[in-house]
Each structure stands twice: as C-alpha cells, then as structure tokens.
Design an enzyme around this catalytic site. Structure first.
Site, PDB file in Angstrom:
ATOM      1  N   HIS A 128       0.837  -1.206   0.000  1.00 44.42           N
ATOM      2  CA  HIS A 128       0.000   0.000   0.000  1.00 44.42           C
ATOM      3  C   HIS A 128       0.873   1.258   0.000  1.00 44.42           C
ATOM      4  CE1 HIS A 128      -3.387   2.628   1.366  1.00 44.42           C
ATOM      5  NE2 HIS A 128      -2.396   3.251   2.004  1.00 44.42           N
ATOM      6  N   GLU A 129       1.911   1.264   0.817  1.00 40.74           N
ATOM      7  CA  GLU A 129       2.791   2.433   0.873  1.00 40.74           C
ATOM      8  C   GLU A 129       3.603   2.575  -0.416  1.00 40.74           C
ATOM      9  OE1 GLU A 129       2.166   4.478   3.045  1.00 40.74           O
ATOM     10  OE2 GLU A 129       1.010   3.166   4.363  1.00 40.74           O
ATOM     11  N   HIS A 132       1.459   4.364  -2.866  1.00 38.95           N
ATOM     12  CA  HIS A 132       1.461   5.822  -2.668  1.00 38.95           C
ATOM     13  C   HIS A 132       2.673   6.451  -3.345  1.00 38.95           C
ATOM     14  CE1 HIS A 132      -1.977   6.694  -0.242  1.00 38.95           C
ATOM     15  NE2 HIS A 132      -1.624   5.910   0.764  1.00 38.95           N
ATOM     16  N   GLU A 197      -6.419   7.138  -0.756  1.00 41.40           N
ATOM     17  CA  GLU A 197      -6.355   5.888  -0.003  1.00 41.40           C
ATOM     18  C   GLU A 197      -7.008   4.739  -0.762  1.00 41.40           C
ATOM     19  OE1 GLU A 197      -4.647   5.134   2.778  1.00 41.40           O
ATOM     20  OE2 GLU A 197      -3.869   7.158   2.544  1.00 41.40           O
TER      21      GLU A 197
END
Length: 292
Positions: A128-129, A132, A197
């Site tokens: 997930h990071e 980003h 998100e």
C-alpha cells in the site's frame, strides 16, 4: 488522478481567494508568496521533517533482512526504485510513506506493525505504501498540506493586513474568514487524502499479489490502532493523513472531517478485488508471497 488534480487546483485557487478576501490585493500577493515558499520548502525537506517528528530509525538489509528483502522484491516487480526503510519505535501498528518522488522516497513502519501482523499482512501494508510512492501521492499530500498551512497562516495574521476599501469583506467578514478559511482548507485536504487511499489500496493489492493480505491487515489495524497510543502522532496531528490508518484517538468525529475512508469500506472494496482474482486464478497460498 483527474479528481485529485481538480481538488489541488481548487485548493490553490482557494489560497488566492482567501488572501484576496482577507487582505485585498496585498493579501492575494502575500497568500500566493506564502504558498509558493511553503511548497518549495516542503518539496525538499518534508520527508526528513516527518521522519524526525516520529523518531524514525533507518534500517537496511543487515538490520532488517526480511522486511528489506520483501520491500525490495515488490518494488522490483513494480518497476520502482527501492525506497529507504525506517522503523518507528511505537507499539501502535501503522505505517506511512514520504518523499518527493520515487527516487527520493521512504517507507516507515512501526514496531507494533511488525509484532502484530503476519508476514503476508506486513507485505500488504508495505505494498500500500509503495503504491502511494508509485502514484506520487506523497508529493500530492505534501503540497496540499502546505497549501492548507498557508491558509491557516493567512487567517492567523489577517487582522494585521489592515482595513480600508481594498479589503472586500470588512472587519466582520475578515473575522468570519479567519474562522472558516482553515476549516474549508482542511476539508479539501481530507477529501484528497480519502481519494488517494482507495486508489493506493487497489494498487497495493496488485503489487503484493493478493488483496486479502491488505484486507486482513486493515481489519487488524482498525482494532489495534484505536487501542494503542501513538504519542508522536498525537503531538503532530498534521501528519495523520500520511498513515495507512488514522493514528489519532478522536471519538465521534463526523465522517466529513475524517482523514481516511472508513476501514470497513476499504476492506469491502478489497474483497471485491479478491473475488475477481479468485475467478481468474487460484488464491495464493499463505506464506508464499511474490518475493519468495
């Protein structure tokens, strides 16, 4: 991406309008100058500042071999440079990414995340990071945070801009803007964060190879992060939007002011992706990640 660009464009325009309303033409010039200066500083220094705020400690292949290898493998498969890795010594499970671009990025995970999550769940969070970083959300959120800060700074000093014909709202209007402008700016910042998100969840699921890993991690994060304090985050609430889940303990906060989408909705979206993946191919076996 288009929606995010429109929100950011609106945020920039709002800074100019706020400056104009608070201080007339002089306020407009000051507002744009402050926004430009804060963005310049944030572009080059925000990552270091945020890592210092949270006492993040750098780790490498020798000090954290499994985490390093996991991250390197997923970054490689995604065509990304390997980000710098950091560990934050707090028991609250959480993580965030920072940096102005994929070549100058960092992923920070908490000690609590490593202690409370399985290998697959940690992979989902790190993915997930990485999403980003890949989507350049870290830069987007840095810029919007700086613009929101510029509006708040203008509001704090609005009373000193002076009165007269050049101030469209007069003294009463200026006081109203001092109260409402930071609130409106914060709402736009939160809206951008919530949009990013959902996209990072979907991209992260693709990076790690199994949406269920991130869904399972979010389920645990939703429970544990609310029980365990994150002192550094409480001292620096402006960084809350950077974390994978909200690190702050705020009770009964209206969803309009939330920095993150509801965890239940995020998990539901990931489960939809998981169902689609199941129809295309067998589910990956536990412990058999794409880096193995």
């Amino acid at each position: 991406m288009v929606r995010t660009f429109m929100l950011m464009a609106g945020m920039t325009a709002f800074v100019g309008v706020a400056g104009l309303m608070l201080g007339g033409e002089a306020g407009l010039v000051i507002a744009l100058a402050i926004a430009a200066g804060m963005n310049f500083f944030a572009y080059w220094n925000s990552d270091k500042a945020v890592l210092r705020m949270h006492g993040a400690r750098p780790v490498d292949q020798r000090s954290a071999p499994e985490l390093w290898e996991m991250t390197a493998s997923m970054a490689r498969r995604s065509g990304m440079p390997m980000p710098a890795l950091y560990i934050i010594e707090t028991e609250q499970p959480n993580a965030f990414a920072t940096g102005r671009n994929p070549e100058n990025a960092a992923v920070a995970v908490t000690r609590g995340l490593l202690r409370n999550m399985s290998r697959e769940e940690v992979a989902g969070v790190v993915a997930h990071e990485l999403a980003h970083i890949k989507n350049r959300d870290t830069l987007t959120m840095t810029i919007t945070a700086s613009l929101a800060g510029a509006v708040s700074l203008l509001a704090n000093f609005a009373i000193f801009f002076g009165g007269g014909r050049d101030r469209p709202l007069g003294m009463i209007g200026t006081i109203a803007m001092m109260i409402l402008a930071p609130l409106a700016a914060a709402m736009v910042q939160m809206a951008i964060s919530r949009v990013r998100e959902y996209e990072a969840d979907a991209e992260g699921a693709a990076i790690c190879g199994n949406p269920e890993w991130l869904a399972s991690a979010l389920n645990k994060l939703g429970v544990l992060s609310g029980r365990i304090d994150n002192i550094a985050a409480e001292r620096n609430p402006a960084t809350a939007h950077m974390f994978i889940v909200n690190p702050l303990h705020m009770q009964a906060v209206d969803s309009l002011f939330a920095t993150h989408p509801p965890i239940e909705k995020r998990i539901a979206e990931l489960r939809k992706l998981s169902g689609a993946s199941m129809r295309r191919a067998p589910r990956a076996q536990a412990g058999a990640g794409p880096w193995s």
